[in-house]
Design a protein around this motif. Sequence first.
Motif, PDB file in Angstrom:
ATOM      1  N   GLY A   1       0.823  -1.215   0.000  1.00 17.59           N
ATOM      2  CA  GLY A   1       0.000   0.000   0.000  1.00 17.59           C
ATOM      3  C   GLY A   1       0.856   1.263   0.000  1.00 17.59           C
ATOM      4  O   GLY A   1       1.593   1.519   0.947  1.00 17.59           O
TER       5      GLY A   1
ATOM      6  N   GLY B   1      -0.302   7.041   2.790  1.00 16.82           N
ATOM      7  CA  GLY B   1       0.556   7.970   3.519  1.00 16.82           C
ATOM      8  C   GLY B   1       1.424   7.236   4.530  1.00 16.82           C
ATOM      9  O   GLY B   1       2.647   7.401   4.568  1.00 16.82           O
TER      10      GLY B   1
ATOM     11  N   GLU C   1       1.885  -1.385  -4.622  1.00 15.53           N
ATOM     12  CA  GLU C   1       0.607  -0.666  -4.640  1.00 15.53           C
ATOM     13  C   GLU C   1      -0.268  -1.244  -5.745  1.00 15.53           C
ATOM     14  O   GLU C   1       0.194  -1.434  -6.870  1.00 15.53           O
TER      15      GLU C   1
ATOM     16  N   ARG D   1      -8.998  14.674  -1.553  1.00 17.30           N
ATOM     17  CA  ARG D   1      -9.647  14.599  -0.235  1.00 17.30           C
ATOM     18  C   ARG D   1      -9.112  15.738   0.624  1.00 17.30           C
ATOM     19  O   ARG D   1      -7.909  15.927   0.709  1.00 17.30           O
TER      20      ARG D   1
ATOM     21  N   ILE E   1      -8.274  17.878   7.592  1.00 22.35           N
ATOM     22  CA  ILE E   1      -7.887  18.845   8.627  1.00 22.35           C
ATOM     23  C   ILE E   1      -6.995  18.095   9.612  1.00 22.35           C
ATOM     24  O   ILE E   1      -7.334  16.997  10.052  1.00 22.35           O
ATOM     25  N   VAL E   2      -5.843  18.664   9.884  1.00 18.76           N
ATOM     26  CA  VAL E   2      -4.900  18.008  10.807  1.00 18.76           C
ATOM     27  C   VAL E   2      -4.401  19.025  11.819  1.00 18.76           C
ATOM     28  O   VAL E   2      -4.380  20.233  11.547  1.00 18.76           O
TER      29      VAL E   2
ATOM     30  N   HIS F   1       0.554  -3.803  -8.454  1.00 18.06           N
ATOM     31  CA  HIS F   1       0.859  -5.036  -7.718  1.00 18.06           C
ATOM     32  C   HIS F   1      -0.146  -5.182  -6.588  1.00 18.06           C
ATOM     33  O   HIS F   1      -0.099  -4.428  -5.618  1.00 18.06           O
ATOM     34  N   ARG F   2      -1.062  -6.122  -6.747  1.00 13.66           N
ATOM     35  CA  ARG F   2      -2.088  -6.315  -5.711  1.00 13.66           C
ATOM     36  C   ARG F   2      -1.698  -7.487  -4.819  1.00 13.66           C
ATOM     37  O   ARG F   2      -1.484  -8.596  -5.318  1.00 13.66           O
TER      38      ARG F   2
ATOM     39  N   GLN G   1      -5.757  -6.546   3.476  1.00 19.38           N
ATOM     40  CA  GLN G   1      -5.558  -7.956   3.107  1.00 19.38           C
ATOM     41  C   GLN G   1      -4.393  -8.542   3.889  1.00 19.38           C
ATOM     42  O   GLN G   1      -4.308  -9.744   4.087  1.00 19.38           O
TER      43      GLN G   1
ATOM     44  N   ILE H   1     -17.888   7.860   5.790  1.00 19.21           N
ATOM     45  CA  ILE H   1     -17.635   9.294   5.961  1.00 19.21           C
ATOM     46  C   ILE H   1     -17.861   9.930   4.600  1.00 19.21           C
ATOM     47  O   ILE H   1     -17.528   9.347   3.569  1.00 19.21           O
TER      48      ILE H   1
ATOM     49  N   ALA I   1     -15.714   7.717   1.524  1.00 19.08           N
ATOM     50  CA  ALA I   1     -15.077   6.398   1.640  1.00 19.08           C
ATOM     51  C   ALA I   1     -15.429   5.870   3.020  1.00 19.08           C
ATOM     52  O   ALA I   1     -16.238   6.465   3.735  1.00 19.08           O
TER      53      ALA I   1
ATOM     54  N   VAL J   1     -13.807   4.854   6.749  1.00 20.29           N
ATOM     55  CA  VAL J   1     -12.638   5.183   7.537  1.00 20.29           C
ATOM     56  C   VAL J   1     -12.605   4.253   8.746  1.00 20.29           C
ATOM     57  O   VAL J   1     -13.658   3.853   9.269  1.00 20.29           O
TER      58      VAL J   1
ATOM     59  N   GLY K   1      -1.408   2.802   9.956  1.00 25.63           N
ATOM     60  CA  GLY K   1      -2.503   3.607   9.390  1.00 25.63           C
ATOM     61  C   GLY K   1      -3.853   2.957   9.640  1.00 25.63           C
ATOM     62  O   GLY K   1      -4.077   2.280  10.659  1.00 25.63           O
TER      63      GLY K   1
ATOM     64  N   VAL L   1     -12.343  10.963  14.234  1.00 25.90           N
ATOM     65  CA  VAL L   1     -12.099  10.079  13.095  1.00 25.90           C
ATOM     66  C   VAL L   1     -11.016  10.665  12.173  1.00 25.90           C
ATOM     67  O   VAL L   1     -11.101  10.602  10.947  1.00 25.90           O
TER      68      VAL L   1
HETATM   69  C1  FAD Z   1     -13.706  11.707   3.045  1.00 28.28           C
HETATM   70  C2  FAD Z   1     -12.641  11.512   4.099  1.00 28.28           C
HETATM   71  C3  FAD Z   1     -12.239  12.604   4.869  1.00 28.28           C
HETATM   72  C4  FAD Z   1     -11.251  12.448   5.845  1.00 28.28           C
HETATM   73  N1  FAD Z   1     -10.887  13.523   6.559  1.00 28.28           N
HETATM   74  C5  FAD Z   1      -9.871  13.405   7.433  1.00 28.28           C
HETATM   75  C6  FAD Z   1      -9.388  14.563   8.119  1.00 28.28           C
HETATM   76  O1  FAD Z   1      -9.917  15.662   7.944  1.00 28.28           O
HETATM   77  N2  FAD Z   1      -8.320  14.431   8.957  1.00 28.28           N
HETATM   78  C7  FAD Z   1      -7.708  13.226   9.161  1.00 28.28           C
HETATM   79  O2  FAD Z   1      -6.722  13.161   9.911  1.00 28.28           O
HETATM   80  N3  FAD Z   1      -8.175  12.096   8.554  1.00 28.28           N
HETATM   81  C8  FAD Z   1      -9.216  12.168   7.692  1.00 28.28           C
HETATM   82  N4  FAD Z   1      -9.668  11.061   7.048  1.00 28.28           N
HETATM   83  C9  FAD Z   1      -9.050   9.775   7.368  1.00 28.28           C
HETATM   84  C10 FAD Z   1      -7.741   9.608   6.620  1.00 28.28           C
HETATM   85  O3  FAD Z   1      -7.884   9.989   5.274  1.00 28.28           O
HETATM   86  C11 FAD Z   1      -7.314   8.148   6.696  1.00 28.28           C
HETATM   87  O4  FAD Z   1      -7.178   7.795   8.061  1.00 28.28           O
HETATM   88  C12 FAD Z   1      -5.993   7.958   5.991  1.00 28.28           C
HETATM   89  O5  FAD Z   1      -6.066   8.370   4.655  1.00 28.28           O
HETATM   90  C13 FAD Z   1      -5.633   6.487   6.010  1.00 28.28           C
HETATM   91  O6  FAD Z   1      -4.498   6.365   5.287  1.00 28.28           O
HETATM   92  P1  FAD Z   1      -3.713   5.011   5.195  1.00 28.28           P
HETATM   93  O7  FAD Z   1      -2.303   5.482   4.984  1.00 28.28           O
HETATM   94  O8  FAD Z   1      -3.881   4.126   6.349  1.00 28.28           O
HETATM   95  O9  FAD Z   1      -4.379   4.189   3.989  1.00 28.28           O
HETATM   96  P2  FAD Z   1      -5.197   4.537   2.682  1.00 28.28           P
HETATM   97  O10 FAD Z   1      -5.115   5.987   2.364  1.00 28.28           O
HETATM   98  O11 FAD Z   1      -6.533   3.894   2.821  1.00 28.28           O
HETATM   99  O12 FAD Z   1      -4.391   3.781   1.532  1.00 28.28           O
HETATM  100  C14 FAD Z   1      -4.321   2.374   1.386  1.00 28.28           C
HETATM  101  C15 FAD Z   1      -3.514   2.092   0.125  1.00 28.28           C
HETATM  102  O13 FAD Z   1      -3.330   0.683   0.018  1.00 28.28           O
HETATM  103  C16 FAD Z   1      -3.634   0.279  -1.306  1.00 28.28           C
HETATM  104  N5  FAD Z   1      -4.081  -1.129  -1.239  1.00 28.28           N
HETATM  105  C17 FAD Z   1      -5.224  -1.598  -0.655  1.00 28.28           C
HETATM  106  N6  FAD Z   1      -5.300  -2.941  -0.795  1.00 28.28           N
HETATM  107  C18 FAD Z   1      -4.172  -3.323  -1.453  1.00 28.28           C
HETATM  108  C19 FAD Z   1      -3.673  -4.595  -1.890  1.00 28.28           C
HETATM  109  N7  FAD Z   1      -4.348  -5.748  -1.682  1.00 28.28           N
HETATM  110  N8  FAD Z   1      -2.477  -4.633  -2.554  1.00 28.28           N
HETATM  111  C20 FAD Z   1      -1.772  -3.481  -2.786  1.00 28.28           C
HETATM  112  N9  FAD Z   1      -2.213  -2.251  -2.419  1.00 28.28           N
HETATM  113  C21 FAD Z   1      -3.389  -2.176  -1.746  1.00 28.28           C
HETATM  114  C22 FAD Z   1      -4.718   1.238  -1.768  1.00 28.28           C
HETATM  115  O14 FAD Z   1      -4.809   1.295  -3.179  1.00 28.28           O
HETATM  116  C23 FAD Z   1      -4.214   2.557  -1.151  1.00 28.28           C
HETATM  117  O15 FAD Z   1      -3.291   3.209  -1.973  1.00 28.28           O
HETATM  118  C24 FAD Z   1     -10.672  11.166   6.079  1.00 28.28           C
HETATM  119  C25 FAD Z   1     -11.084  10.058   5.327  1.00 28.28           C
HETATM  120  C26 FAD Z   1     -12.066  10.231   4.343  1.00 28.28           C
HETATM  121  C27 FAD Z   1     -12.476   9.025   3.555  1.00 28.28           C
END
Ligand code: FAD
Length: 390
Positions: free
Chosen positions: A12, A15, A35, A45, A48-49, A116-117, A157, A172, A244, A246, A268, A279
Amino acid sequence: MTDNRRDVVIVGASGAGLLTGYLLARQGYRVGVYEQQRRYRPPRRTLIVTSSLRRVLPVDFSPAVLHATPWMTVATRRREVTIELQEPDWILERSRLLHLLLEKAQEAGCRVYFGHRFLGLERDRQRILARFQRPRRSDITVEVGRALVGADGVFSQVAAAAGLPRAPHIPIIQAEVSLPPGWDPRRTQVWFFPQDTRYFFWLIPEGEGRGVLGLMTDHGVHPHPPMKRFLERLSLKPHRFQGARVALYHPRLRAWKRLGPVDLFLVGDAAGQVKNTTVGGTVTGFWGAQAVAQALAQGVPFAKAARGLHRELLLHWWVRKALHGFSEAGYDALLRSLTPAVRQFLERRTRDEMAPALWKLVATTPALWALAPHVLRSLVQPTPGPIFPS
Ligand SMILES: Cc1cc2nc3c(=O)[nH]c(=O)nc-3n(C[C@H](O)[C@H](O)[C@H](O)COP(=O)(O)OP(=O)(O)OC[C@H]3O[C@@H](n4cnc5c(N)ncnc54)[C@H](O)[C@@H]3O)c2cc1C
């Protein structure tokens, strides 16, 4: 047959995943980030942080900053209170932030493989292999030398393959809107309308004239009808929706496991590293990445490296549990309890750094004890967000 080997395999390019890769590649690890997207186009998206972002993200993220808001207004139907933050919140555009992190991770020597999944794990004698599917090409396996990191979001996964429970999640939704006439762009506002959602509504300005209006709802509750009502209430027209699922934190989640010769970590949303009160998962997800890097690069036990993060997440889990059954009267009482001492606390501490002092504030502030009947009502309700078995 194994196609290649990496010290650290990260699933993944999220971030949290990219920051983990960046931190470990800088320490000399051979890192591969895998990814599933073929072309990297994270959807727009607005986030706010808090200013705590600076502490957990050691790169210049200013190109991703849209705006800063020093005022936070909390409101019910009958009351509102404004808190003037000593350090303003930042408003970020997530896809810009991710592109920035991608560039940094690659500069540090991280190899990023798109298309790459992750499919699952295999064991070959003492070796751990991660299997990936590639479009129109055969699957490959990658040998994991030292660690596997699941940064693959809320439907992880990697968590499933490792037999770890998966984080609860809720819907959300945000509508991109023009700000209501006369709205001061320095002001973010949240509204507690518990008959529509047990969480809250928000309006976050992105700068002059533009902003996002959003809400979360419980698992299984559709967010569109309350969103429609709220847009009508403020006479706003949506330009576009962002939405999406969350993750939420749960104390029974585990973000680490030993798998034969390798360490497996989740970071994450995959690990539920999200503050259940707001959230918000951005700062806490990066904090999780820092804990993994510290555990691997400095040999610190992961439980110790992640202790501060888990203390903070647990506090937010309790506060969310305490708020979850609040009625309108409960939220009115909450706003009444925001005495100058409580406001000063909220002005000086970010929402990501409350754990060391909040319990003491509650113990020494009689105005907060008036909330006890509302809290008791909440505590008999089911815990927000059940965890999902893998
Ligand atoms: C509309 C919205 C508004 C939000 N607002 C805020 C906010 O204001 N402030 C805040 O702090 N948080 C906010 N959040 C929450 C925040 O965006 C998430 O907590 C954060 O983006 C999670 O990031 P992550 O790095 O864990 O994973 P994600 O951003 O979910 O990324 C997961 C990655 O893994 C990849 N992936 C998934 N499965 C596989 C697989 N099998 N093989 C390979 N790759 C894979 C996906 O393609 C993706 O690129 C918000 C969320 C949403 C949906």
